[in-house]
Write a protein that holds these residues in place. Sequence first.
Motif, mmCIF file in Angstrom:
data_model
loop_
_atom_site.group_PDB
_atom_site.id
_atom_site.type_symbol
_atom_site.label_atom_id
_atom_site.label_comp_id
_atom_site.label_asym_id
_atom_site.label_seq_id
_atom_site.Cartn_x
_atom_site.Cartn_y
_atom_site.Cartn_z
ATOM 1 N N TYR A 144 -39.456 -19.135 -1.775
ATOM 2 C CA TYR A 144 -38.254 -19.318 -2.486
ATOM 3 C C TYR A 144 -38.495 -20.846 -3.085
ATOM 4 O O TYR A 144 -37.702 -21.730 -2.957
ATOM 5 C CB TYR A 144 -36.950 -19.286 -1.574
ATOM 6 C CG TYR A 144 -36.857 -17.860 -1.176
ATOM 7 C CD1 TYR A 144 -36.093 -17.112 -1.873
ATOM 8 C CD2 TYR A 144 -37.306 -17.400 -0.064
ATOM 9 C CE1 TYR A 144 -35.928 -15.352 -1.593
ATOM 10 C CE2 TYR A 144 -37.127 -16.117 0.428
ATOM 11 C CZ TYR A 144 -36.492 -15.215 -0.096
ATOM 12 O OH TYR A 144 -36.212 -13.882 0.131
ATOM 13 N N HIS A 175 -27.495 -11.355 8.501
ATOM 14 C CA HIS A 175 -28.073 -11.517 7.062
ATOM 15 C C HIS A 175 -29.667 -11.640 7.385
ATOM 16 O O HIS A 175 -30.527 -12.040 6.636
ATOM 17 C CB HIS A 175 -27.983 -13.315 6.896
ATOM 18 C CG HIS A 175 -28.483 -14.210 7.516
ATOM 19 N ND1 HIS A 175 -29.728 -14.633 7.288
ATOM 20 C CD2 HIS A 175 -27.889 -14.850 8.819
ATOM 21 C CE1 HIS A 175 -30.089 -15.545 8.287
ATOM 22 N NE2 HIS A 175 -29.057 -15.700 9.267
ATOM 23 N N GLY A 187 -37.201 -11.698 3.175
ATOM 24 C CA GLY A 187 -36.417 -10.826 2.100
ATOM 25 C C GLY A 187 -35.802 -9.522 2.697
ATOM 26 O O GLY A 187 -36.014 -9.114 3.674
ATOM 27 N N TYR A 246 -29.155 -11.069 1.615
ATOM 28 C CA TYR A 246 -28.924 -12.297 1.140
ATOM 29 C C TYR A 246 -27.366 -12.757 1.309
ATOM 30 O O TYR A 246 -26.938 -13.656 0.634
ATOM 31 C CB TYR A 246 -28.987 -12.150 -0.207
ATOM 32 C CG TYR A 246 -30.745 -12.138 -0.902
ATOM 33 C CD1 TYR A 246 -31.752 -13.087 -0.060
ATOM 34 C CD2 TYR A 246 -31.169 -11.283 -1.597
ATOM 35 C CE1 TYR A 246 -33.027 -13.019 -0.356
ATOM 36 C CE2 TYR A 246 -32.519 -11.145 -1.960
ATOM 37 C CZ TYR A 246 -33.488 -11.962 -1.330
ATOM 38 O OH TYR A 246 -34.671 -11.814 -1.563
ATOM 39 N N TYR A 271 -27.193 -12.440 -4.932
ATOM 40 C CA TYR A 271 -28.714 -12.710 -5.475
ATOM 41 C C TYR A 271 -29.434 -11.418 -5.245
ATOM 42 O O TYR A 271 -29.538 -10.606 -4.280
ATOM 43 C CB TYR A 271 -29.233 -13.706 -4.388
ATOM 44 C CG TYR A 271 -30.406 -14.237 -4.470
ATOM 45 C CD1 TYR A 271 -30.867 -15.362 -5.513
ATOM 46 C CD2 TYR A 271 -31.701 -13.842 -4.051
ATOM 47 C CE1 TYR A 271 -32.004 -15.962 -5.762
ATOM 48 C CE2 TYR A 271 -33.003 -14.510 -4.214
ATOM 49 C CZ TYR A 271 -32.849 -15.205 -5.117
ATOM 50 O OH TYR A 271 -34.264 -15.844 -5.458
ATOM 51 N N PHE A 284 -28.844 -17.282 3.962
ATOM 52 C CA PHE A 284 -30.404 -17.701 3.870
ATOM 53 C C PHE A 284 -30.973 -18.335 5.083
ATOM 54 O O PHE A 284 -30.077 -19.391 5.432
ATOM 55 C CB PHE A 284 -30.872 -18.601 2.663
ATOM 56 C CG PHE A 284 -30.559 -17.587 1.341
ATOM 57 C CD1 PHE A 284 -31.787 -17.124 0.865
ATOM 58 C CD2 PHE A 284 -29.486 -17.464 0.549
ATOM 59 C CE1 PHE A 284 -31.753 -16.298 -0.330
ATOM 60 C CE2 PHE A 284 -29.413 -16.776 -0.591
ATOM 61 C CZ PHE A 284 -30.610 -16.382 -0.976
ATOM 62 N N HIS A 299 -24.255 -14.215 -2.240
ATOM 63 C CA HIS A 299 -24.541 -12.933 -1.568
ATOM 64 C C HIS A 299 -25.050 -11.750 -2.549
ATOM 65 O O HIS A 299 -25.720 -10.789 -2.040
ATOM 66 C CB HIS A 299 -23.650 -12.175 -0.609
ATOM 67 C CG HIS A 299 -22.493 -11.742 -1.310
ATOM 68 N ND1 HIS A 299 -22.294 -10.434 -1.730
ATOM 69 C CD2 HIS A 299 -21.342 -12.445 -1.727
ATOM 70 C CE1 HIS A 299 -21.033 -10.422 -2.139
ATOM 71 N NE2 HIS A 299 -20.426 -11.559 -2.333
#
Length: 260
Positions: free
Chosen positions: A168, A139, A160, A143, A196, A146, A194
């Motif tokens: 965020y 990850h 990101g 996403y 997102y 997180f 995921h």
Amino acid sequence: MRNLLTVFLFVLLASACRQRAGVPRDRPDTSSVPTATNILPAKIVAPQATTQPRIDGVGDDSCWNQTTWHAIDHNWIGPKYDSIDFAGRYKVAWDKEYLYILAEIKDDTLLNTHKPLDNYWDDDCLTVYLDEDHSGGDHQYTYNAFAYHIGLDGRIVDMGPDSTAQLYPTHCNVKIDTRGDTATWELAFRLFPHTYKGDVKDKPVNLFDGKRIGFAIAYNDNDRSPMRENMIGSVYIDGQNRNLAWITADVFGDLFLEGR
Ligand SMILES: [Ca+2]
Ligand SMILES: [Ca+2]
Ligand SMILES: [Ca+2]
Ligand SMILES: [Ca+2]
């Protein structure tokens, strides 16, 4: 000629050693590559909150009275520390909209010298790792999960997809109440899937009885150094390199949401 003979003997000896160690000749020897797995059961159960806690940094809400503490006591980075330098514990509860966390962090010196998006992990900060669908896996710049770093000023930062740090602010409500060397962090997270994208169409998921989430929490402790002195996490990570939770959700623990 003597040099050639020496090289030949060295290759022969190396080959024999590899075969004795059970490493096939046509495959790379990965036995020295660090691996990380949760070899201890890191399952915790979070009870459902029947009344929303007030996010004020005070743990006197009914949901916290009905929830047990869990330790933050696995040293992921840095030398051995003592309980004056750091001690941490946390509770988790949930309702349909939010995952609630209460963390009690004892830290002898608070340090916040970096700008919010600049080496934020080298300031004192709490980090909450959330893998909404408990998929595990990479990850680092996705996403899929997180790794929210929450600073002493309440700012929430993660990497990101473009490999840069981003804020965020809408993902979590946070309040920190510091008294002496002990800070009480109260947090309410919305969980994003995921899929997102980082735009207005993103919708957090609803939480429910029986849902499983990939979860870990850690504290970066810096008291006086250019870089953090310790990172202490809630789950055991095997191997020499234990700074892995920001890269892979495979090392997260198993959080089970239990209904009332
Ligand atoms: Ca409260
Ligand atoms: Ca400290
Ligand atoms: Ca995931
Ligand atoms: Ca500190």
